[in-house]
Design an enzyme around this catalytic site. Structure first.
Site, short mmCIF file in Angstrom:
data_model
loop_
_atom_site.label_atom_id
_atom_site.label_comp_id
_atom_site.label_asym_id
_atom_site.label_seq_id
_atom_site.Cartn_x
_atom_site.Cartn_y
_atom_site.Cartn_z
N LYS A 29 0.83 -1.27 -0.04
CA LYS A 29 -0.08 -0.14 0.01
C LYS A 29 0.75 1.28 0.05
CE LYS A 29 -1.85 1.58 4.14
NZ LYS A 29 -1.35 2.99 4.39
N ASN A 30 1.91 1.35 1.02
CA ASN A 30 2.58 2.50 1.00
C ASN A 30 3.42 2.90 -0.02
OD1 ASN A 30 1.00 2.93 3.21
ND2 ASN A 30 2.83 2.30 4.81
N ARG A 100 -4.19 10.25 4.60
CA ARG A 100 -2.58 10.94 5.04
C ARG A 100 -1.68 10.76 3.92
NH1 ARG A 100 0.30 13.73 9.02
NH2 ARG A 100 2.38 13.18 8.33
N CYS A 124 -5.33 7.31 9.59
CA CYS A 124 -5.66 6.62 10.47
C CYS A 124 -5.91 7.29 12.09
CB CYS A 124 -4.62 5.51 10.89
SG CYS A 124 -4.32 4.59 9.35
N ARG A 129 -1.12 13.66 13.78
CA ARG A 129 -0.09 13.52 12.51
C ARG A 129 0.06 14.69 12.15
NH1 ARG A 129 -1.71 8.18 10.26
NH2 ARG A 129 0.37 8.40 9.19
N PRO A 130 1.25 15.34 12.79
CA PRO A 130 1.41 16.61 12.34
C PRO A 130 2.07 16.72 10.87
CG PRO A 130 3.26 15.84 13.92
CD PRO A 130 2.18 14.95 13.86
N ILE A 131 2.15 18.04 10.13
CA ILE A 131 2.85 17.92 9.00
C ILE A 131 3.94 19.17 8.91
CG2 ILE A 131 1.11 17.04 7.68
CD1 ILE A 131 0.29 20.31 6.80
N ASP A 132 4.45 19.28 10.21
CA ASP A 132 5.60 20.50 10.38
C ASP A 132 6.58 20.36 9.62
OD1 ASP A 132 5.62 18.39 12.28
OD2 ASP A 132 6.74 19.53 13.65
N ASP A 319 3.64 -0.71 12.26
CA ASP A 319 2.40 -1.11 11.64
C ASP A 319 2.27 -2.56 11.80
OD1 ASP A 319 1.96 1.39 10.56
OD2 ASP A 319 3.01 0.85 8.53
N ILE A 341 6.82 5.53 17.93
CA ILE A 341 6.65 6.29 16.67
C ILE A 341 5.37 7.12 16.94
CG2 ILE A 341 6.34 6.27 14.29
CD1 ILE A 341 9.01 4.97 15.14
N ARG A 412 -9.30 -0.45 3.23
CA ARG A 412 -8.07 0.72 2.77
C ARG A 412 -6.82 -0.04 2.38
NH1 ARG A 412 -7.18 5.22 6.66
NH2 ARG A 412 -5.58 5.34 5.03
N1 EPU Z 1 6.35 13.66 12.53
C1 EPU Z 1 6.29 14.85 12.63
N2 EPU Z 1 6.02 15.90 11.94
C2 EPU Z 1 5.89 15.61 10.44
C3 EPU Z 1 5.82 14.16 9.94
C4 EPU Z 1 6.19 13.25 11.06
O1 EPU Z 1 6.31 15.14 13.89
O2 EPU Z 1 5.66 16.50 9.65
C5 EPU Z 1 6.65 12.29 13.24
C6 EPU Z 1 5.33 11.43 13.47
O3 EPU Z 1 4.37 12.06 14.50
C7 EPU Z 1 5.90 10.33 13.80
C8 EPU Z 1 7.25 10.17 13.18
O4 EPU Z 1 7.45 11.50 12.68
O5 EPU Z 1 6.02 10.25 15.33
C9 EPU Z 1 7.36 9.46 12.09
O6 EPU Z 1 6.31 9.24 11.42
P1 EPU Z 1 6.32 9.21 9.84
O7 EPU Z 1 6.09 10.48 9.17
O8 EPU Z 1 7.40 8.26 9.16
O9 EPU Z 1 4.84 8.51 9.44
P2 EPU Z 1 4.16 8.75 8.04
O10 EPU Z 1 5.29 9.13 7.12
O11 EPU Z 1 3.03 9.73 8.40
C10 EPU Z 1 4.31 6.18 7.18
C11 EPU Z 1 3.27 5.27 6.87
C12 EPU Z 1 2.41 4.86 7.98
C13 EPU Z 1 3.75 4.20 9.13
C14 EPU Z 1 4.83 5.31 9.27
C15 EPU Z 1 5.92 4.84 10.17
C16 EPU Z 1 2.55 5.97 4.57
C17 EPU Z 1 1.69 6.61 3.75
N3 EPU Z 1 2.33 5.99 5.87
O12 EPU Z 1 3.41 7.36 7.67
O13 EPU Z 1 1.59 3.81 7.57
O14 EPU Z 1 2.91 3.98 10.01
O15 EPU Z 1 5.39 5.74 8.05
O16 EPU Z 1 6.35 3.65 9.42
O17 EPU Z 1 3.45 5.48 3.95
C18 EPU Z 1 -0.09 2.18 7.84
O18 EPU Z 1 0.30 1.91 6.73
O19 EPU Z 1 -1.18 1.85 8.42
C19 EPU Z 1 0.61 3.59 8.05
C20 EPU Z 1 0.03 4.35 9.21
#
Ligand code: EPU
Length: 431
Positions: A29-30, A100, A124, A129-132, A319, A341, A412
């Site tokens: 998926k990812n 997301r 989810c 889930r910040p985007i900073d 995951d 995480i 999903r």
């Molecule tokens: N984070 C921030 N700020 C940001 C982005 C991330 O503080 O702007 C923090 C998050 O809060 C977290 C850490 O960084 O504490 C790592 O999160 P990451 O950004 O790696 O997560 P993601 O990229 O949003 C992807 C997968 C997730 C998976 C995570 C960790 C996709 C679309 N999603 O999410 O997949 O859990 O990496 O491996 O690739 C799932 O498939 O069920 C899923 C949630």
């Protein structure tokens, strides 16, 4: 929680090992989400193979089409896009709020068109889930970021994004993917530090390099990207990796409920952490080049408890945390879970406790599970796709009937799950 849409009705095996056979793993998926997000980096025909047929991919395809990209064909596990033209750079807020993964699209979109307009992306229910990192990163590449009516507007200066150095405060999968792609079209050199190193990122990077990008350091935490012009129709297809999370979940299902289960079409080297822990616990696993076999001839095996701490790749994946929690209810002794995480990803433990697990949740990150305890079937509500699959596995080993509601979350990320589980002997119906 209120039930929505279809549900799974599962007749539990009551701890017996009655499943057996082979199950093939679908495309990740990812990996597919980032592969589709890369479409705007190209001007031409772009073919993706081994694409899972799941709701998240349908939603992202809808977003691409709304941007003016043409979906040329959709065959079994294959999508072809024509990205010669892009008519706008505004990401549909209604779809994005539920997906997301759509945030990754901002990188290619800003790089190609100079702007993007999008809401805070959803996904989810696993905590904030910040985007900073995205907003800060785009500013570092020279853009202006504004928030109007809950929509972010990102505008690059004349001449487009400008290469720069970005250090990610945490290793972030989607931020690494987004900026690796944005930098591919930015002017000059971009250095990304403390990058995530999940296998999907390397797969994307290798594909982009074959299509004319100049990315160095793939597979490491520092990436150096020399930006350039729009990439042209790639002369290679994007082959989506096998889904390591689906594979890992099926391995755990095999460890708990099968005499012999072969998980085929997977990449065992992406599952090293899970396999190492399960073997330590006493699960018998044989590894072949593209498959993993779980065998258990004993009717009542004793599994040792484990101390699981989630970690960025190659550590134990967050995951799979809900899935391994189900396994640990059946291990003998005291196990620990430490989710590092995400902020709020232990909800499933309360449900497993109601099913009979001896579980203490200490805070939002840590829990103790004492096993083994038999589980009883009941009505449960999937809060997200990974916990949803954990409930399916818990319902499989439980005694009696379980009803897993809100299957649309599971859909999903997992393709035709119930049909595939029926093939290995589970009595599961979608209603
Ligand atoms: N984070 C921030 N700020 C940001 C982005 C991330 O503080 O702007 C923090 C998050 O809060 C977290 C850490 O960084 O504490 C790592 O999160 P990451 O950004 O790696 O997560 P993601 O990229 O949003 C992807 C997968 C997730 C998976 C995570 C960790 C996709 C679309 N999603 O999410 O997949 O859990 O990496 O491996 O690739 C799932 O498939 O069920 C899923 C949630």
């Amino acid at each position: 929680m209120t039930p929505e849409g279809p549900k799974f009705v599962i007749q539990g095996l009551g701890g017996k090992r009655l499943l057996s056979g082979k199950l093939a793993v679908n495309g990740s998926k990812n990996d597919a989400l980032q592969a589709l997000s890369a479409v705007p980096l190209f001007a031409g025909i772009y073919k993706l193979k081994n694409v899972p047929e799941i709701e998240d991919i349908n939603k992202l395809t809808e977003i691409l089409v709304s941007l003016g990209i043409k979906l040329v064909s959709r065959k079994s596990h294959e999508l072809i896009f024509d990205s010669s033209k892009l008519s706008n750079s505004s990401i549909d807020p209604e779809i994005s709020k539920r997906l997301r993964g759509s945030v990754i699209l901002t990188g290619p979109l800003i790089a190609r068109t100079g702007s993007a307009y999008f809401p805070h992306p959803g996904g989810c229910v696993i905590g904030e889930r910040p985007i900073d990192f995205f907003l800060d990163g785009f500013k570092t590449l020279g853009t202006k970021v504004t928030l109007e009516d809950k929509m972010y507007k990102i505008e690059a200066p004349k001449g487009g994004l400008k290469g720069a150095e970005i250090f990610f405060r945490y290793q972030s999968v989607t931020a690494t993917e987004t900026f690796m792609m944005a930098a591919t079209l930015a002017r000059g050199v971009t250095i990304l530090k403390n990058c995530a190193i999940e296998p999907e990122i390397e797969n994307l990077g290798n594909f982009l390099n074959k299509s004319g990008a100049k990315i160095e350091g793939l597979g490491t935490t520092t990436l150096k990207i020399r930006g350039g012009k729009l990439l042209h129709a790639p002369n290679v297809d994007y082959k989506i990796l096998p889904d390591r999370i689906e594979a890992g979940s099926l391995i755990v299902l095999g460890a708990l409920a099968a005499k012999k289960l072969e998980i085929t079409n997977c990449e065992p080297k992406h599952l090293e952490s899970l396999i190492t822990w399960l073997r330590l616990s006493g699960v018998k696993i044989t590894i072949k080049s593209n498959s993993v076999i779980v065998i258990e001839n004993r009717s009542d095996p004793v599994f040792a408890p484990l101390k699981i701490r989630t970690h960025e790749y190659p550590g134990f994946p967050t995951d799979l945390q809900a899935i391994i929690s189900v396994f640990l209810t059946q291990a003998t002794g005291e196990s620990k879970i430490f989710e590092t995480i995400f902020e709020d990803r232990l909800h499933h433990l309360h449900i497993l406790k109601e099913m009979g697990g001896n579980i203490t949740v200490h805070d939002a990150h840590r829990a103790t599970i004492i096993g083994p305890t038999p589980l009883q079937g009941r009505h449960v509500y999937s809060p997200d796709l990974r916990a949803g699959l954990a409930y399916v596995i818990a319902a499989t080993i439980a005694s009696g009937e379980s009803v897993v509601h809100n299957v649309h979350y599971i859909d999903r990320g997992y393709e035709r799950l119930e049909e595939r589980l029926r093939q290995i002997g589970l009595n599961i119906k979608k209603e």
